[in-house]
Motif scaffolding. Sequence first.
Motif, PDB file in Angstrom:
ATOM      1  N   GLU A 161      -5.742   3.317  15.824  1.00 48.89           N
ATOM      2  CA  GLU A 161      -5.412   2.509  17.007  1.00 48.89           C
ATOM      3  C   GLU A 161      -4.430   3.250  17.902  1.00 48.89           C
ATOM      4  O   GLU A 161      -4.574   3.260  19.128  1.00 48.89           O
ATOM      5  N   HIS A 162      -3.412   3.866  17.300  1.00 54.52           N
ATOM      6  CA  HIS A 162      -2.424   4.621  18.078  1.00 54.52           C
ATOM      7  C   HIS A 162      -3.088   5.811  18.794  1.00 54.52           C
ATOM      8  O   HIS A 162      -2.843   6.049  19.982  1.00 54.52           O
ATOM      9  N   LEU A 163      -3.912   6.556  18.070  1.00 51.97           N
ATOM     10  CA  LEU A 163      -4.559   7.733  18.657  1.00 51.97           C
ATOM     11  C   LEU A 163      -5.495   7.318  19.786  1.00 51.97           C
ATOM     12  O   LEU A 163      -5.511   7.949  20.853  1.00 51.97           O
ATOM     13  N   ASP A 164      -6.278   6.274  19.564  1.00 48.11           N
ATOM     14  CA  ASP A 164      -7.203   5.816  20.597  1.00 48.11           C
ATOM     15  C   ASP A 164      -6.458   5.368  21.852  1.00 48.11           C
ATOM     16  O   ASP A 164      -6.881   5.633  22.977  1.00 48.11           O
ATOM     17  N   GLU A 186      -6.523   2.561   9.870  1.00 47.50           N
ATOM     18  CA  GLU A 186      -6.874   1.827  11.077  1.00 47.50           C
ATOM     19  C   GLU A 186      -5.733   1.787  12.093  1.00 47.50           C
ATOM     20  O   GLU A 186      -5.953   1.931  13.297  1.00 47.50           O
ATOM     21  N   ILE A 187      -4.509   1.589  11.616  1.00 48.23           N
ATOM     22  CA  ILE A 187      -3.358   1.538  12.524  1.00 48.23           C
ATOM     23  C   ILE A 187      -3.149   2.899  13.180  1.00 48.23           C
ATOM     24  O   ILE A 187      -2.872   2.993  14.381  1.00 48.23           O
ATOM     25  N   ARG A 211      -8.519   3.327  -2.323  1.00 45.60           N
ATOM     26  CA  ARG A 211      -9.447   2.989  -1.259  1.00 45.60           C
ATOM     27  C   ARG A 211     -10.104   4.253  -0.733  1.00 45.60           C
ATOM     28  O   ARG A 211      -9.573   5.355  -0.861  1.00 45.60           O
ATOM     29  N   GLY A 212     -11.270   4.087  -0.102  1.00 49.04           N
ATOM     30  CA  GLY A 212     -12.006   5.226   0.411  1.00 49.04           C
ATOM     31  C   GLY A 212     -11.391   5.771   1.676  1.00 49.04           C
ATOM     32  O   GLY A 212     -10.500   5.167   2.269  1.00 49.04           O
ATOM     33  N   PRO A 213     -11.864   6.943   2.135  1.00 48.46           N
ATOM     34  CA  PRO A 213     -11.269   7.593   3.302  1.00 48.46           C
ATOM     35  C   PRO A 213     -11.440   6.815   4.596  1.00 48.46           C
ATOM     36  O   PRO A 213     -10.702   7.034   5.543  1.00 48.46           O
ATOM     37  N   LEU A 227      -8.754  11.564   8.756  1.00 44.62           N
ATOM     38  CA  LEU A 227      -8.394  11.264  10.138  1.00 44.62           C
ATOM     39  C   LEU A 227      -8.581  12.504  11.009  1.00 44.62           C
ATOM     40  O   LEU A 227      -9.091  12.417  12.136  1.00 44.62           O
ATOM     41  N   LYS A 228      -8.193  13.644  10.496  1.00 44.33           N
ATOM     42  CA  LYS A 228      -8.346  14.890  11.255  1.00 44.33           C
ATOM     43  C   LYS A 228      -9.822  15.171  11.540  1.00 44.33           C
ATOM     44  O   LYS A 228     -10.185  15.597  12.651  1.00 44.33           O
TER      45      LYS A 228
END
Length: 244
Positions: A235-238, A231-232, A223-225, A148-149
Amino acid sequence: MMMKKIQCLFILFFALALNAQDNYYVFQGDTYNEEAFQAKLKSIEEVYGAQGSWKYTKANFKVRHMRVRQDSIIQEVEVMLSQSNSAPLDINVGVNGLINKPLPDFQLQDLANGLKSKESYNDKITLINLWFTSCPPCIAEIPYLNDLKKQYEGRVNFVAITFEPKSKIDAFLTKKPFDFEHLVDGASYLKQDLKTNTYPKLVFMDRNGTVRFVENAVMAQGRGPAAEVTEILKEHLDYLLADN
């Protein structure tokens, strides 16, 4: 008056209909009925409880999306762990109570022995991870947070706060990369100011220093990166980037 009666009757009818329907839970792509999902939570408690030295390990869930289909209520959930040596903990108190309130100020040491405060991060949206090195779900989500970073680097501050000392974090980072900025020795701040009672927590702070979202650990090993687990968070960052 007639309209109010109709609305009340509709709400009552809808509530009764929900009570009559069967509950299903979708977790990590699998669907469980009530009995099977409770068994799944129990198995998660047993697995993670065996990995640490905590007396109590409690698996709780948070509903992300719900849809009603005929006689069924289908809930997409995430699972969080609370671990304690004193008593089972409630995941829905503590730092969650700060949503839409200013994040309490702090003065905490970074790994370069500098002091950082809340004002140090006023230039960007800030994602704060509350964690510690012997917390299995904290460690499990690190690869996803690192990814994410990478996706938001330069646009968002990524900060990790722990109650542990600098020496312990330095030693941990030699074995496992965790690419956030690290603030240490935050026991008093975490306990008294944030009232943190479960780990990990993800706190989303806007440029005005207000807590906008709080998320618990999302368990999605295997699961992959680029997996759904982030996704959640994205969504918050966007949303916050578009809102500021």
